[in-house]
Write a protein that holds these residues in place. Structure first.
Motif, PDB file in Angstrom:
ATOM      1  N   ALA A  20     118.105  -2.085 112.392  1.00 59.42           N
ATOM      2  CA  ALA A  20     117.786  -3.369 113.013  1.00 59.42           C
ATOM      3  C   ALA A  20     117.006  -3.174 114.310  1.00 59.42           C
ATOM      4  CB  ALA A  20     119.059  -4.165 113.281  1.00 59.42           C
ATOM      5  N   ASN A  23     113.386  -4.017 113.838  1.00 60.07           N
ATOM      6  CA  ASN A  23     113.093  -5.360 113.373  1.00 60.07           C
ATOM      7  C   ASN A  23     111.959  -5.955 114.206  1.00 60.07           C
ATOM      8  OD1 ASN A  23     113.177  -7.842 112.212  1.00 60.07           O
ATOM      9  ND2 ASN A  23     115.215  -8.376 112.923  1.00 60.07           N
ATOM     10  N   GLU A  24     110.993  -6.578 113.576  1.00 58.46           N
ATOM     11  CA  GLU A  24     109.835  -7.124 114.279  1.00 58.46           C
ATOM     12  C   GLU A  24     109.925  -8.635 114.474  1.00 58.46           C
ATOM     13  OE1 GLU A  24     106.188  -5.908 112.518  1.00 58.46           O
ATOM     14  OE2 GLU A  24     106.722  -3.792 112.545  1.00 58.46           O
ATOM     15  N   SER A  25     111.114  -9.180 114.453  1.00 60.06           N
ATOM     16  CA  SER A  25     111.246 -10.627 114.648  1.00 60.06           C
ATOM     17  C   SER A  25     111.141 -10.963 116.133  1.00 60.06           C
ATOM     18  CB  SER A  25     112.587 -11.109 114.097  1.00 60.06           C
ATOM     19  OG  SER A  25     113.642 -10.636 114.900  1.00 60.06           O
ATOM     20  N   ASP A  26     111.038 -12.245 116.420  1.00 61.16           N
ATOM     21  CA  ASP A  26     110.947 -12.695 117.807  1.00 61.16           C
ATOM     22  C   ASP A  26     112.296 -12.669 118.509  1.00 61.16           C
ATOM     23  OD1 ASP A  26     108.252 -13.131 117.504  1.00 61.16           O
ATOM     24  OD2 ASP A  26     108.518 -15.220 116.878  1.00 61.16           O
ATOM     25  N   ASN A  27     113.350 -12.491 117.758  1.00 63.45           N
ATOM     26  CA  ASN A  27     114.692 -12.500 118.320  1.00 63.45           C
ATOM     27  C   ASN A  27     115.053 -11.108 118.833  1.00 63.45           C
ATOM     28  OD1 ASN A  27     117.282 -13.096 119.022  1.00 63.45           O
ATOM     29  ND2 ASN A  27     117.889 -13.844 117.003  1.00 63.45           N
ATOM     30  N   VAL A  30     118.706  -9.212 117.826  1.00 65.70           N
ATOM     31  CA  VAL A  30     118.849  -8.363 116.642  1.00 65.70           C
ATOM     32  C   VAL A  30     118.516  -6.915 117.006  1.00 65.70           C
ATOM     33  CG1 VAL A  30     118.016  -7.932 114.304  1.00 65.70           C
ATOM     34  CG2 VAL A  30     118.325 -10.272 115.097  1.00 65.70           C
ATOM     35  N   ASN A  31     117.452  -6.720 117.764  1.00 67.65           N
ATOM     36  CA  ASN A  31     117.058  -5.374 118.165  1.00 67.65           C
ATOM     37  C   ASN A  31     118.117  -4.745 119.072  1.00 67.65           C
ATOM     38  OD1 ASN A  31     114.812  -6.564 117.039  1.00 67.65           O
ATOM     39  ND2 ASN A  31     113.393  -5.418 118.296  1.00 67.65           N
TER      40      ASN A  31
END
Length: 70
Positions: A20, A23-27, A30-31
């Motif tokens: 995780a 993870n390349e999400s904006d959140n 999670v990172n």
């Protein structure tokens, strides 16, 4: 051989949530959660039980390498 495969499956399931971090999400949560999980795994690896688990994984790796002739 079943014990070796089971050991690898357990190791993959335990390490999988650490990805995780990538993870390349904006959140960002999670990172950071993945990083925290990775740090917890590193801490557990220094305990008596963690060292026993790592030795079991190392033994399974050596047995698999021996069977493959590496």
């Amino acid at each position: 051989m079943k014990k070796v495969i089971l050991t690898y499956v357990i190791a993959i399931v335990v390490i999988l949530p650490a990805f995780a971090v990538f993870n390349e999400s904006d959140n960002l949560i999670v990172n950071l959660g993945g990083l925290a999980y990775l740090l917890i795994l590193l801490y557990i690896g220094t305990t008596k039980v963690g060292k026993k688990g790592l030795k079991c994984l190392c033994d399974a790796n050596n047995e698999l390498a021996k069977r493959l002739g590496i």
